[in-house]
Enzyme design. Structure first.
Site, PDB file in Angstrom:
ATOM      1  N   TYR A 151      10.433  14.001   1.406  1.00 41.91           N
ATOM      2  CA  TYR A 151      10.396  12.544   1.260  1.00 41.91           C
ATOM      3  C   TYR A 151      11.518  12.083   0.325  1.00 41.91           C
ATOM      4  O   TYR A 151      12.256  11.144   0.638  1.00 41.91           O
ATOM      5  CB  TYR A 151       9.026  12.131   0.710  1.00 41.91           C
ATOM      6  CG  TYR A 151       8.828  10.645   0.554  1.00 41.91           C
ATOM      7  CD1 TYR A 151       8.530   9.849   1.661  1.00 41.91           C
ATOM      8  CD2 TYR A 151       8.940  10.032  -0.686  1.00 41.91           C
ATOM      9  CE1 TYR A 151       8.350   8.485   1.509  1.00 41.91           C
ATOM     10  CE2 TYR A 151       8.752   8.669  -0.841  1.00 41.91           C
ATOM     11  CZ  TYR A 151       8.459   7.895   0.267  1.00 41.91           C
ATOM     12  OH  TYR A 151       8.274   6.540   0.122  1.00 41.91           O
ATOM     13  N   SER A 152      11.656  12.769  -0.823  1.00 41.73           N
ATOM     14  CA  SER A 152      12.704  12.402  -1.782  1.00 41.73           C
ATOM     15  C   SER A 152      14.081  12.544  -1.146  1.00 41.73           C
ATOM     16  O   SER A 152      14.952  11.677  -1.332  1.00 41.73           O
ATOM     17  CB  SER A 152      12.623  13.289  -3.027  1.00 41.73           C
ATOM     18  OG  SER A 152      11.363  13.173  -3.644  1.00 41.73           O
ATOM     19  N   LYS A 155      14.748   9.679   1.310  1.00 42.68           N
ATOM     20  CA  LYS A 155      15.009   8.385   0.661  1.00 42.68           C
ATOM     21  C   LYS A 155      16.322   8.421  -0.124  1.00 42.68           C
ATOM     22  O   LYS A 155      17.016   7.412  -0.222  1.00 42.68           O
ATOM     23  CB  LYS A 155      13.843   7.996  -0.247  1.00 42.68           C
ATOM     24  CG  LYS A 155      12.534   7.740   0.515  1.00 42.68           C
ATOM     25  CD  LYS A 155      12.639   6.593   1.494  1.00 42.68           C
ATOM     26  CE  LYS A 155      11.287   6.234   2.099  1.00 42.68           C
ATOM     27  NZ  LYS A 155      11.343   5.104   3.043  1.00 42.68           N
TER      28      LYS A 155
HETATM   29  P1  NDP Z   1       1.880   2.633   5.227  1.00 47.28           P
HETATM   30  O1  NDP Z   1       1.505   4.064   5.439  1.00 47.28           O
HETATM   31  O2  NDP Z   1       0.888   1.685   4.695  1.00 47.28           O
HETATM   32  O3  NDP Z   1       2.459   2.019   6.604  1.00 47.28           O
HETATM   33  C1  NDP Z   1       3.448   2.729   7.304  1.00 47.28           C
HETATM   34  C2  NDP Z   1       3.933   1.905   8.463  1.00 47.28           C
HETATM   35  O4  NDP Z   1       4.982   2.623   9.145  1.00 47.28           O
HETATM   36  C3  NDP Z   1       2.855   1.650   9.499  1.00 47.28           C
HETATM   37  O5  NDP Z   1       3.078   0.392  10.087  1.00 47.28           O
HETATM   38  C4  NDP Z   1       3.092   2.759  10.523  1.00 47.28           C
HETATM   39  O6  NDP Z   1       2.609   2.454  11.826  1.00 47.28           O
HETATM   40  C5  NDP Z   1       4.603   2.769  10.512  1.00 47.28           C
HETATM   41  N1  NDP Z   1       5.185   4.013  11.041  1.00 47.28           N
HETATM   42  C6  NDP Z   1       5.023   5.260  10.556  1.00 47.28           C
HETATM   43  N2  NDP Z   1       5.719   6.134  11.307  1.00 47.28           N
HETATM   44  C7  NDP Z   1       6.323   5.415  12.289  1.00 47.28           C
HETATM   45  C8  NDP Z   1       7.163   5.734  13.386  1.00 47.28           C
HETATM   46  N3  NDP Z   1       7.563   7.004  13.625  1.00 47.28           N
HETATM   47  N4  NDP Z   1       7.585   4.743  14.191  1.00 47.28           N
HETATM   48  C9  NDP Z   1       7.188   3.459  13.981  1.00 47.28           C
HETATM   49  N5  NDP Z   1       6.413   3.087  12.941  1.00 47.28           N
HETATM   50  C10 NDP Z   1       5.976   4.064  12.119  1.00 47.28           C
HETATM   51  O7  NDP Z   1       3.203   2.702   4.299  1.00 47.28           O
HETATM   52  P2  NDP Z   1       3.726   1.706   3.169  1.00 47.28           P
HETATM   53  O8  NDP Z   1       3.560   0.308   3.572  1.00 47.28           O
HETATM   54  O9  NDP Z   1       3.222   2.174   1.877  1.00 47.28           O
HETATM   55  O10 NDP Z   1       5.288   2.099   3.198  1.00 47.28           O
HETATM   56  C11 NDP Z   1       6.270   1.325   3.844  1.00 47.28           C
HETATM   57  C12 NDP Z   1       7.631   1.812   3.397  1.00 47.28           C
HETATM   58  O11 NDP Z   1       7.710   1.714   1.976  1.00 47.28           O
HETATM   59  C13 NDP Z   1       7.891   3.286   3.738  1.00 47.28           C
HETATM   60  O12 NDP Z   1       9.224   3.466   4.132  1.00 47.28           O
HETATM   61  C14 NDP Z   1       7.644   3.988   2.425  1.00 47.28           C
HETATM   62  O13 NDP Z   1       8.354   5.188   2.306  1.00 47.28           O
HETATM   63  C15 NDP Z   1       8.136   2.947   1.432  1.00 47.28           C
HETATM   64  N6  NDP Z   1       7.603   3.134   0.105  1.00 47.28           N
HETATM   65  C16 NDP Z   1       6.256   3.024  -0.145  1.00 47.28           C
HETATM   66  C17 NDP Z   1       5.765   3.242  -1.406  1.00 47.28           C
HETATM   67  C18 NDP Z   1       4.320   3.143  -1.740  1.00 47.28           C
HETATM   68  O14 NDP Z   1       3.956   3.492  -2.873  1.00 47.28           O
HETATM   69  N7  NDP Z   1       3.456   2.694  -0.848  1.00 47.28           N
HETATM   70  C19 NDP Z   1       6.665   3.604  -2.514  1.00 47.28           C
HETATM   71  C20 NDP Z   1       8.046   3.690  -2.149  1.00 47.28           C
HETATM   72  C21 NDP Z   1       8.479   3.444  -0.884  1.00 47.28           C
HETATM   73  P3  NDP Z   1       1.076   2.888  12.255  1.00 47.28           P
HETATM   74  O15 NDP Z   1       0.145   1.925  11.572  1.00 47.28           O
HETATM   75  O16 NDP Z   1       1.067   2.728  13.725  1.00 47.28           O
HETATM   76  O17 NDP Z   1       0.894   4.297  11.790  1.00 47.28           O
END
Ligand code: NDP
Length: 240
Positions: free
Chosen positions: A150-151, A154
């Site tokens: 993951y790191s 990103k």
């Molecule tokens: P969630 O797990 O709550 O949501 C993830 C979202 O990404 C969902 O809508 C999921 O769809 C979608 N998704 C996952 N894989 C795919 C794929 N292959 N194709 C299309 N859609 C996909 O994550 P967060 O809201 O927490 O995270 C959002 C972003 O923020 C990410 O990039 C994460 O790395 C980043 N982030 C989050 C942090 C945190 O603490 N939460 C911290 C730092 C960064 P579905 O519902 O269908 O699975």
């Protein structure tokens, strides 16, 4: 006047959902994607278009699949804002990780951003305007134990942001990233109460961030001065 259009990936839940709400409220037509949460995304589209009178399109697809991303872009005309938000984490020792697990993290968190940036850049350079925003992580700056893939994904996304910003600045296309700290979403539901409290104790703001806070910054960046590009903006309550 033509309404602006934004593509927000991973919008069914968490940060992406909050960003979609913010952009819908601001009057953007929306293309929203998710991997499997089809009904949740469809319900969100219905709610946003009902509340704000904008057009919404729900696409359930794997952002790490190049042909699917090409299909998605074939349905998009002008594109003002691309937000690469879809992402997954993988927690565990690197020595226990399988090549398939590594590939899945890289495919979702990095390959997908290459695909969308490539196709968005073609449109935005022709338009002579556009904004690309990558949702990144503080772990991409500092690295996190048990989250090496993951790191790495990103960290690469941050470098992609800086490099692409230089490439597209002459065409008036801005590329920035938000490096989030710990945001209260499903991604962190895996932590026990004790682990959660230990994390909070390490955050000067004494709490997790909210998806709405990320969304507010993501919306502000759509209207930030065009001279702001190539930046990794850390939103982490003072964590780093
Ligand atoms: P969630 O797990 O709550 O949501 C993830 C979202 O990404 C969902 O809508 C999921 O769809 C979608 N998704 C996952 N894989 C795919 C794929 N292959 N194709 C299309 N859609 C996909 O994550 P967060 O809201 O927490 O995270 C959002 C972003 O923020 C990410 O990039 C994460 O790395 C980043 N982030 C989050 C942090 C945190 O603490 N939460 C911290 C730092 C960064 P579905 O519902 O269908 O699975």
């Amino acid at each position: 006047m033509r309404r602006k259009t934004a593509l927000i990936t991973g919008a069914s839940r968490g940060i992406g959902r909050a960003i979609a709400q913010a952009y819908g409220a601001a009057g953007y037509d929306l293309f929203l994607t998710c991997l499997t949460s089809k009904q949740a995304l469809q319900d969100l589209c219905t709610q946003i278009s009902g509340a704000y009178g904008v057009c919404t399109h729900a696409c359930c697809m794997d952002m790490g699949d190049w042909p699917s991303v090409q299909d998605l872009f074939s349905g998009i005309g002008e594109l003002d804002v691309l937000i690469n938000n879809a992402g997954i984490s993988h927690i565990g020792l690197l020595s226990d990780m399988t090549p398939q697990q590594w590939r899945r993290v890289m495919s979702t968190n990095l390959d997908a951003c290459f695909y969308t940036c490539k196709l968005a850049a073609q449109k935005m350079v022709a338009q002579k305007r556009g904004r690309i925003l990558n949702i990144s992580s503080v772990w991409g700056i500092s690295g996190a134990s048990m989250e090496t893939a993951y790191s790495a994904s990103k960290g690469a996304l941050n470098s992609l942001t800086r490099a692409l910003a230089k490439e597209l600045a002459p065409s008036n296309v801005q590329v920035n990233a938000i490096a989030c700290g710990v945001i209260d979403t499903d991604m962190n539901r895996c932590f026990s109460d004790e682990e959660r409290q230990a994390l909070i104790d390490a955050i000067p703001a004494d709490r997790f961030g909210t998806p709405e806070e990320v969304a507010a910054l993501a919306l502000q960046l759509a209207d930030a001065p065009a001279y702001l590009t190539g930046q990794i903006l850390t939103l982490d309550g003072g964590f780093l």
